[in-house]
Motif scaffolding. Structure first.
Motif, PDB file in Angstrom:
ATOM      1  N   LYS A  79       0.844  -1.216   0.000  1.00  0.00           N
ATOM      2  CA  LYS A  79       0.000   0.000   0.000  1.00  0.00           C
ATOM      3  C   LYS A  79       0.871   1.255   0.000  1.00  0.00           C
ATOM      4  CE  LYS A  79      -4.167  -1.615   2.434  1.00  0.00           C
ATOM      5  NZ  LYS A  79      -5.303  -0.926   1.809  1.00  0.00           N
ATOM      6  N   SER A  85      -4.382   1.320  -3.314  1.00  0.00           N
ATOM      7  CA  SER A  85      -5.707   0.693  -3.387  1.00  0.00           C
ATOM      8  C   SER A  85      -5.656  -0.835  -3.213  1.00  0.00           C
ATOM      9  CB  SER A  85      -6.366   1.035  -4.724  1.00  0.00           C
ATOM     10  OG  SER A  85      -5.623   0.451  -5.774  1.00  0.00           O
ATOM     11  N   GLN A  87      -5.792  -4.475  -1.809  1.00  0.00           N
ATOM     12  CA  GLN A  87      -6.583  -5.043  -0.707  1.00  0.00           C
ATOM     13  C   GLN A  87      -5.996  -6.392  -0.287  1.00  0.00           C
ATOM     14  OE1 GLN A  87     -10.397  -4.848  -2.800  1.00  0.00           O
ATOM     15  NE2 GLN A  87     -10.961  -3.350  -1.237  1.00  0.00           N
TER      16      GLN A  87
END
Ligand code: FAD
Length: 468
Positions: A79, A85, A87
């Motif tokens: 990140k 973005s 995940q």
């Protein structure tokens, strides 16, 4: 007596070797420690050196942290350094992961003040025990003397299948899918044959696609099994315990029943397979040798395609290539091979049929998976270990015979006090030992054990082992 320059020499600087170094440095900053690898870059190894955008990790980012107890470390790093973005369920390029591993070592060295650490770019050719110390001879001539050696040599290239007419040096044949330039000079509208239909074949298909290859990709394997795709799943409780069946047949029945049970509750089979992950090594160790053999003969390929899955993005591209007719599957066994003016003819007998079929290809790439039978591994270091009796194969020929700490068991059946291994070479005793979640644990435990061994008082001029 030989004077060791190094307390611990780690041969191989992929994930396994780099993580043993990190774990040792975190515990003992004053140790004289060296990692010896063919490459100058920490952590890349065979697995994480590919620069290709579509060579993705097959484990989601949220479980690829390099240290046990912090599985999200990679997610947080990615990140910050790659894409905010990302995940936990994202599948990132393997090159990004290689970069992360390099940063974990750099971070550790910065925190521990570097100490007495060396990264040596070279290849280990042989290992000898001389007057109590271990001497590793390197390709560029250096002889390194160490008190203890960790073999973190990873996966070995496959052997060339025995097929009449095919030679390892045949001009159109690529014996090792990860060698550089495997696709060089391939006609853009030509045809390629991939031997094997596992994760390596999928990687090769992705590389061909990304190079705008417009020709045909034939994939030939004995059973025609393709790795399944990852899906988002909910968790499923652990359903194995020490009273569960200790036979391959009984375990398969247990898993099938559990899959049915999960399906009745709307839960996917993947959750059931994943529930076994924390205990897979215990299950393997609960099986007698004959049952392990039975598993390898009858269930291994089915286990592999359900357990080691494809990132959804990759599965989509792969299936589109199949739907467009670019990928063509063939199931059977090759009976003959010949080459004529830059084109190979491959004759194979279809599975379950007596008829023979023919294929033509400009390139044949061996994607059959790494060689685990140490008697057949064409590697100077491994050959030298066996020649001197420092190692023996595990009884199923899945790797090296080791004790529960990863100590090599020698030809007389004695566990070593100074020679250790981790990662894919421990497959015989652990079975699941090739992915990050398992190896990060091993690296941690091995570092702890090594430091205990090194702190034991030596006997006379004997560093750790009796001199031979
Ligand atoms: C293509 C590929 C993709 C993978 N993807 C994933 C994934 O997404 N997620 C996951 O969890 N696992 C994955 N794996 C599994 C992988 O085995 C482990 O995650 C882990 O990377 C194994 O690391 P290793 O250091 O043991 O082996 P390797 O990565 O093979 O590294 C071994 C290193 O040792 C060096 N070496 C060997 N012999 C010598 C010698 N004699 N002298 C000097 N250097 C030597 C090699 O050059 C290499 O750099 C993948 C494996 C492969 C092959």
């Amino acid at each position: 007596m030989a004077h060791p320059q190094i307390d611990v020499l780690i041969i191989g600087g992929g994930f396994s070797g780099t993580m043993v170094a990190v774990q040792l440095l975190r515990r003992e900053g004053t140790l004289s420690l060296a990692v010896l690898d063919r490459s100058s870059q920490a952590g890349r190894g065979l697995a994480y050196r590919s620069p290709h955008r579509f060579h993705l990790l097959n484990v989601p980012a949220g479980n690829m942290g390099a240290l046990p107890g912090d599985p999200e470390d990679f997610l947080h790093w990615a990140k910050r350094n790659y894409d905010a973005s990302i995940q936990a369920r994202s599948f990132l390029p393997r090159a990004v992961y290689g970069e992360y591993l390099g940063s974990v070592l750099d971070r550790t060295l910065a925190e521990t003040g570097r100490g007495n650490f060396r990264w040596i770019q070279d290849e280990a050719l042989s290992l000898r025990r001389r007057r109590g110390a271990l001497t590793v001879q390197c390709e560029q001539g250096e002889g390194l003397v160490a008190r203890a050696v960790v073999l973190a040599t990873g996966n070995f290239p496959p052997n060339t299948p025995v097929i009449p007419g095919l030679r390892a040096r045949s001009p159109l044949y690529v014996p090792f899918a990860w060698a550089p330039n495997t696709l060089e000079n391939l006609p853009v509208d030509g045809s390629v044959l991939l031997l094997g239909s596992g994760l390596t074949s999928v990687d090769q298909a992705m590389e061909l696609k990304s190079k705008a290859f417009r020709g045909v990709v034939h994939i030939l394997s004995r059973r025609g099994l393709i790795p399944s795709r990852h899906e988002r799943t909910s968790s499923w409780p652990l359903f194995w315990n020490e009273h569960s069946p200790r036979s391959t047949r009984g375990l398969l029945r247990l898993i099938r029943d559990e899959v049915d049970h999960a399906a009745e509750r709307g839960v996917d089979w993947r959750s059931v397979v994943d529930a076994l992950r924390p205990v897979t090594q215990q299950i393997w160790q609960s099986l007698a040798a004959e049952e392990r053999r039975r598993f390898l003969r009858h269930a291994r390929s089915y286990w592999d395609i359900h357990r080691h899955r494809l990132a959804p993005e990759i599965a989509d591209i792969f299936h589109d290539m199949e739907a467009d007719g670019q990928i063509r599957f063939h199931t059977g066994r090759i009976t003959r091979y010949s080459e004529d003016r830059g084109l190979a003819e491959i004759v194979y007998r279809e599975r379950g049929a007596s008829t023979e079929k023919r294929l033509h290809a400009h390139r044949i790439i061996n994607c059959t998976g790494s060689e685990t039978d140490c008697r057949r591994i064409d590697d100077s270091l491994i050959v030298s270990l066996f020649a001197q009796g420092h190692a023996r194969p595990d009884p199923l020929f899945l790797g090296l015979d080791v004790d529960s700490h990863g100590a090599l068991i020698d030809s007389k059946g004695e566990p070593s006090r100074s020679l250790f291994t981790l990662g894919p070479t421990r497959k015989g005793s652990l079975w699941e030992t090739t992915a990050v979640p398992e190896i990060r644990q091993q690296a941690d435990e091995l570092a702890e054990h090594l430091l205990r061994q090194l702190s034991r008082p030596s006997r006379g001029n004997d560093l750790l082992e009796p001199a031979v």
